[in-house]
Structure formats: structure tokens, C-alpha cells
Motif scaffolding. Structure first.
Motif, PDB file in Angstrom:
ATOM      1  N   ALA A 193      14.017   1.428  -1.080  1.00 15.31           N
ATOM      2  CA  ALA A 193      12.668   1.477  -0.507  1.00 15.31           C
ATOM      3  C   ALA A 193      11.996   2.802  -0.879  1.00 15.31           C
ATOM      4  O   ALA A 193      12.644   3.839  -0.991  1.00 15.31           O
ATOM      5  N   ALA A 194      10.694   2.746  -1.082  1.00 15.21           N
ATOM      6  CA  ALA A 194       9.943   3.929  -1.489  1.00 15.21           C
ATOM      7  C   ALA A 194       9.791   4.941  -0.357  1.00 15.21           C
ATOM      8  O   ALA A 194       9.730   6.143  -0.602  1.00 15.21           O
ATOM      9  N   ARG A 195       9.732   4.468   0.850  1.00 13.19           N
ATOM     10  CA  ARG A 195       9.575   5.335   2.017  1.00 13.19           C
ATOM     11  C   ARG A 195      10.639   4.983   3.040  1.00 13.19           C
ATOM     12  O   ARG A 195      11.157   3.868   3.054  1.00 13.19           O
ATOM     13  N   ALA A 205      11.968 -10.002  -1.949  1.00 14.86           N
ATOM     14  CA  ALA A 205      10.747  -9.953  -2.755  1.00 14.86           C
ATOM     15  C   ALA A 205       9.519  -9.820  -1.855  1.00 14.86           C
ATOM     16  O   ALA A 205       8.573  -9.083  -2.169  1.00 14.86           O
ATOM     17  N   ARG A 206       9.545 -10.514  -0.751  1.00 13.91           N
ATOM     18  CA  ARG A 206       8.407 -10.421   0.183  1.00 13.91           C
ATOM     19  C   ARG A 206       8.351  -9.042   0.819  1.00 13.91           C
ATOM     20  O   ARG A 206       7.255  -8.484   1.001  1.00 13.91           O
ATOM     21  N   LEU A 207       9.502  -8.459   1.139  1.00 11.22           N
ATOM     22  CA  LEU A 207       9.521  -7.089   1.668  1.00 11.22           C
ATOM     23  C   LEU A 207       8.953  -6.117   0.636  1.00 11.22           C
ATOM     24  O   LEU A 207       8.267  -5.157   1.001  1.00 11.22           O
ATOM     25  N   ASP A 208       9.226  -6.354  -0.628  1.00 14.39           N
ATOM     26  CA  ASP A 208       8.640  -5.521  -1.683  1.00 14.39           C
ATOM     27  C   ASP A 208       7.117  -5.591  -1.644  1.00 14.39           C
ATOM     28  O   ASP A 208       6.436  -4.565  -1.758  1.00 14.39           O
ATOM     29  N   ARG A 209       6.585  -6.790  -1.464  1.00 14.94           N
ATOM     30  CA  ARG A 209       5.126  -6.950  -1.399  1.00 14.94           C
ATOM     31  C   ARG A 209       4.560  -6.287  -0.139  1.00 14.94           C
ATOM     32  O   ARG A 209       3.499  -5.653  -0.192  1.00 14.94           O
ATOM     33  N   ILE A 210       5.262  -6.418   0.969  1.00 11.11           N
ATOM     34  CA  ILE A 210       4.816  -5.791   2.220  1.00 11.11           C
ATOM     35  C   ILE A 210       4.818  -4.278   2.067  1.00 11.11           C
ATOM     36  O   ILE A 210       3.873  -3.598   2.469  1.00 11.11           O
ATOM     37  N   GLU A 211       5.865  -3.747   1.441  1.00  8.86           N
ATOM     38  CA  GLU A 211       5.940  -2.299   1.240  1.00  8.86           C
ATOM     39  C   GLU A 211       4.834  -1.826   0.302  1.00  8.86           C
ATOM     40  O   GLU A 211       4.206  -0.791   0.546  1.00  8.86           O
ATOM     41  N   THR A 262       1.692  -1.623   2.209  1.00  9.00           N
ATOM     42  CA  THR A 262       1.726  -0.468   3.113  1.00  9.00           C
ATOM     43  C   THR A 262       1.468   0.820   2.349  1.00  9.00           C
ATOM     44  O   THR A 262       0.695   1.671   2.798  1.00  9.00           O
ATOM     45  N   LEU A 263       2.083   0.966   1.187  1.00  9.93           N
ATOM     46  CA  LEU A 263       1.870   2.157   0.369  1.00  9.93           C
ATOM     47  C   LEU A 263       0.416   2.253  -0.091  1.00  9.93           C
ATOM     48  O   LEU A 263      -0.168   3.338  -0.099  1.00  9.93           O
ATOM     49  N   GLY A 277      -3.586  12.090  -1.277  1.00  5.60           N
ATOM     50  CA  GLY A 277      -2.598  13.079  -1.692  1.00  5.60           C
ATOM     51  C   GLY A 277      -1.185  12.519  -1.693  1.00  5.60           C
ATOM     52  O   GLY A 277      -0.268  13.115  -2.274  1.00  5.60           O
ATOM     53  N   LEU A 278      -0.966  11.366  -1.055  1.00  7.60           N
ATOM     54  CA  LEU A 278       0.363  10.754  -1.052  1.00  7.60           C
ATOM     55  C   LEU A 278       0.606  10.118  -2.412  1.00  7.60           C
ATOM     56  O   LEU A 278      -0.235   9.432  -2.957  1.00  7.60           O
TER      57      LEU A 278
END
Length: 88
Positions: A39-41, A67-73, A76-77, A86-87
């Protein structure tokens, strides 16, 4: 003095005991733990488990759920980036 007799003597709110984050992480399903590793965060194990259960109920397959969690993340990002460019 009785135990806990001074709980009303302060305006401070009582705190809930925090969960042990490692124990909560270890209790997650293996597929979800694998997803969290990349996960990125950082995600809360409690939040992630709630989301995982909902997504699994809708998708029914761990691969599609990840895959769906990837899309949700990603969403969010993107939303976080709009709030604070700045993030990265």
C-alpha cells in the motif's frame, strides 16, 4: 478511596485503550496483509478489515477484492493530492 472514584473530578475525557497494532495486523486475512505490504500509505488494520469485508462481500474473490482496494486507494490518494498538492 474507592477505585475509579475520581472519574467525575476532571473535565478531561477518558481515553479508550488503543489496540495493539501488530496484533491487529497479524489477525488480518493473509490476502489483505499482502495487499497492505504494498500500500502507498499506512492504513489502520481496523479500517482495512472493515473495508475488506465489504469488498469481499461484493466481489467474492480475493484477487478482485485486492484490485478494488487498489482503485479505492488510488481515489484516496487523488483526493488527498487535491487537498494538499505537496503530497507526492
Amino acid at each position: 478511596m474507592r477505585r475509579g472514584a475520581n472519574l467525575g473530578a476532571t473535565v478531561l475525557r477518558t481515553r479508550r485503550r488503543a489496540l495493539d497494532p501488530m496484533r491487529a495486523y497479524d489477525a488480518l486475512p493473509a490476502d489483505l496483509r499482502f495487499w497492505l505490504q504494498d500500500a502507498a500509505r499506512p492504513w489502520s488494520p481496523v479500517t482495512c478489515l472493515r473495508l475488506w469485508r465489504r469488498v469481499m462481500a461484493e466481489e467474492g474473490c480475493p484477487a478482485r477484492a485486492r484490485a478494488r482496494l487498489d482503485r479505492i486507494e488510488a481515489a484516496t490518494l487523488a483526493r488527498d493530492h487535491l487537498r494538499d498538492p505537496g503530497l507526492a
